[in-house]
Write a protein that holds these residues in place. Structure first.
Motif, PDB file in Angstrom:
ATOM      1  N   GLU A 169      49.082  17.381 -29.188  1.00 16.97           N
ATOM      2  CA  GLU A 169      48.456  18.616 -29.284  1.00 16.97           C
ATOM      3  C   GLU A 169      47.718  18.869 -30.574  1.00 16.97           C
ATOM      4  O   GLU A 169      46.349  19.211 -30.521  1.00 16.97           O
ATOM      5  CB  GLU A 169      49.469  20.137 -29.053  1.00 16.97           C
ATOM      6  N   MET A 170      48.373  18.517 -31.443  1.00 13.32           N
ATOM      7  CA  MET A 170      47.589  18.575 -32.936  1.00 13.32           C
ATOM      8  C   MET A 170      46.508  17.420 -32.993  1.00 13.32           C
ATOM      9  O   MET A 170      45.493  18.127 -33.253  1.00 13.32           O
ATOM     10  CB  MET A 170      48.530  18.299 -33.958  1.00 13.32           C
ATOM     11  N   VAL A 171      46.589  16.333 -32.516  1.00 13.71           N
ATOM     12  CA  VAL A 171      45.485  15.488 -32.448  1.00 13.71           C
ATOM     13  C   VAL A 171      44.354  16.152 -31.520  1.00 13.71           C
ATOM     14  O   VAL A 171      43.040  15.996 -31.952  1.00 13.71           O
ATOM     15  CB  VAL A 171      46.018  14.166 -31.692  1.00 13.71           C
ATOM     16  N   HIS A 172      44.722  16.658 -30.243  1.00 15.35           N
ATOM     17  CA  HIS A 172      43.815  17.142 -29.556  1.00 15.35           C
ATOM     18  C   HIS A 172      42.726  18.446 -29.991  1.00 15.35           C
ATOM     19  O   HIS A 172      41.809  18.757 -29.613  1.00 15.35           O
ATOM     20  CB  HIS A 172      44.186  17.296 -28.126  1.00 15.35           C
ATOM     21  N   ARG A 173      43.725  19.070 -30.883  1.00 17.22           N
ATOM     22  CA  ARG A 173      42.868  20.432 -31.461  1.00 17.22           C
ATOM     23  C   ARG A 173      41.989  19.596 -32.475  1.00 17.22           C
ATOM     24  O   ARG A 173      40.716  20.323 -32.437  1.00 17.22           O
ATOM     25  CB  ARG A 173      44.211  21.090 -32.443  1.00 17.22           C
ATOM     26  N   THR A 174      41.944  18.737 -33.006  1.00 16.65           N
ATOM     27  CA  THR A 174      41.185  17.943 -34.098  1.00 16.65           C
ATOM     28  C   THR A 174      39.915  17.420 -33.019  1.00 16.65           C
ATOM     29  O   THR A 174      38.885  17.439 -33.539  1.00 16.65           O
ATOM     30  CB  THR A 174      41.836  17.049 -34.814  1.00 16.65           C
ATOM     31  N   MET A 175      40.460  16.888 -31.849  1.00 15.08           N
ATOM     32  CA  MET A 175      39.383  16.502 -31.161  1.00 15.08           C
ATOM     33  C   MET A 175      38.252  17.432 -30.729  1.00 15.08           C
ATOM     34  O   MET A 175      36.942  17.231 -30.402  1.00 15.08           O
ATOM     35  CB  MET A 175      39.882  15.803 -30.060  1.00 15.08           C
ATOM     36  N   ALA A 176      38.609  18.705 -30.896  1.00 14.16           N
ATOM     37  CA  ALA A 176      37.962  19.740 -30.535  1.00 14.16           C
ATOM     38  C   ALA A 176      36.563  19.881 -31.694  1.00 14.16           C
ATOM     39  O   ALA A 176      35.565  20.422 -31.036  1.00 14.16           O
ATOM     40  CB  ALA A 176      38.294  21.212 -30.543  1.00 14.16           C
ATOM     41  N   LEU A 177      36.817  19.381 -32.727  1.00 22.27           N
ATOM     42  CA  LEU A 177      35.636  19.383 -33.776  1.00 22.27           C
ATOM     43  C   LEU A 177      34.620  18.463 -33.544  1.00 22.27           C
ATOM     44  O   LEU A 177      33.350  18.137 -34.067  1.00 22.27           O
ATOM     45  CB  LEU A 177      36.105  19.096 -34.984  1.00 22.27           C
ATOM     46  N   LEU A 178      34.859  17.580 -32.342  1.00 24.43           N
ATOM     47  CA  LEU A 178      33.727  16.606 -32.235  1.00 24.43           C
ATOM     48  C   LEU A 178      32.794  17.234 -31.278  1.00 24.43           C
ATOM     49  O   LEU A 178      33.021  17.579 -29.954  1.00 24.43           O
ATOM     50  CB  LEU A 178      34.338  15.419 -31.260  1.00 24.43           C
TER      51      LEU A 178
ATOM     52  N   HIS B  26      32.785   9.859 -40.587  1.00 22.57           N
ATOM     53  CA  HIS B  26      32.941   8.781 -40.089  1.00 22.57           C
ATOM     54  C   HIS B  26      34.259   8.121 -40.138  1.00 22.57           C
ATOM     55  O   HIS B  26      34.905   7.903 -39.421  1.00 22.57           O
ATOM     56  CB  HIS B  26      31.959   7.676 -40.575  1.00 22.57           C
ATOM     57  N   ASP B  27      34.718   8.114 -41.443  1.00 19.16           N
ATOM     58  CA  ASP B  27      36.190   7.694 -41.713  1.00 19.16           C
ATOM     59  C   ASP B  27      37.344   8.500 -41.081  1.00 19.16           C
ATOM     60  O   ASP B  27      38.260   7.946 -40.532  1.00 19.16           O
ATOM     61  CB  ASP B  27      36.598   7.636 -43.361  1.00 19.16           C
ATOM     62  N   GLN B  28      37.069   9.721 -41.082  1.00 18.79           N
ATOM     63  CA  GLN B  28      38.115  10.702 -40.516  1.00 18.79           C
ATOM     64  C   GLN B  28      38.194  10.408 -39.220  1.00 18.79           C
ATOM     65  O   GLN B  28      39.284  10.553 -38.306  1.00 18.79           O
ATOM     66  CB  GLN B  28      37.741  12.306 -40.721  1.00 18.79           C
ATOM     67  N   LEU B  29      37.102  10.482 -38.363  1.00 14.32           N
ATOM     68  CA  LEU B  29      36.649  10.083 -37.140  1.00 14.32           C
ATOM     69  C   LEU B  29      37.674   8.772 -36.643  1.00 14.32           C
ATOM     70  O   LEU B  29      38.328   8.676 -35.582  1.00 14.32           O
ATOM     71  CB  LEU B  29      35.491   9.832 -36.623  1.00 14.32           C
ATOM     72  N   GLY B  30      37.484   7.742 -37.271  1.00 13.21           N
ATOM     73  CA  GLY B  30      38.326   6.471 -37.301  1.00 13.21           C
ATOM     74  C   GLY B  30      39.720   6.522 -37.217  1.00 13.21           C
ATOM     75  O   GLY B  30      40.598   6.195 -36.388  1.00 13.21           O
TER      76      GLY B  30
END
Length: 215
Positions: free
Chosen positions: A147-156, A72-76
């Motif tokens: 690109e780095m941020v959107h790579r992490t978005m793939a984990l949602l 939850h915190d990482q998502l925020g």
């Protein structure tokens, strides 16, 4: 094909599969299965998995690699960074985007309205729109960070566009962002994009709360 290209291709293939939702947070990735699936040898797959581990897309569980989950915190934290960087991209796009780039963004929104009832397809189209907006900033360092941020978005595991009523509102928000870019109003473009990300985050939190309620 040289080894470097082979590894880069294996990396892109695994990342795309995670991005598409073929592999969800918590799923184990097995070298031999991936090599067979993508038709490449195990060495580039192993190197691709190691690279994804250093980028925190994968985590090690014993001897296995598992698709990471966001707390939850990482998502925020992710959404705070995304709003700041994408807001900057919108502000720079208002200064630097060519008329052709602006027309492409408008055309994407018009095309995306056909996918209102298909959240997965709309989610892919949404990623393309945001990527195109990043490029319109004409700042290569910012584009790399995004690109780095959107790579992490793939984990949602789910898309906020799956929420009832969200697709239409999201596309209206896209229109508002592009209209501000077209008007060369960087302050308004940045504000519109940050508001858009804020609504997406709020929607995602509601979806997560509902999912926990049903578990």
């Amino acid at each position: 094909m040289d080894t470097q290209n082979n590894t880069r291709d294996a990396y892109a293939l695994v990342l795309e599969a995670i991005d598409r939702g073929d592999y969800q947070p918590g799923d184990r990735l097995v070298e031999s299965e991936l090599a067979e699936r993508f038709g490449v040898s195990r060495t580039p797959i192993r190197e691709a998995l190691q690279r994804l581990e250093t980028q925190a897309v994968l985590v090690r569980d014993g001897r296995s690699m598992v698709v990471a989950s966001l707390s939850h915190d990482q998502l925020g934290e992710l959404y705070v960074v995304r709003a700041a960087l994408e807001g900057l991209a919108a502000r720079l796009a208002a200064q630097h985007a060519g008329p052709e780039e602006i027309r492409v963004l408008y055309d994407m929104i018009a095309a995306d309205r056909k996918f209102m009832t298909d959240p997965k397809r709309l989610s892919r189209a949404n990623k393309r729109f945001h990527r195109q907006l990043h490029l319109a900033s004409h700042n290569r360092f910012l584009i790399q960070q995004l690109e780095m941020v959107h790579r992490t978005m793939a984990l949602l595991a789910t898309t906020s566009l799956a929420a009832e009523g969200r697709p239409e509102k999201a596309l209206d928000e896209h229109e508002k962002i592009v209209a501000a870019i077209e008007a060369r109003d960087g302050v308004a473009a940045e504000a519109a994009l940050k508001a858009h990300i804020s609504k997406a985050f709020e929607t995602r939190l509601k979806l997560n709360a509902e999912a926990r309620h049903h578990d």
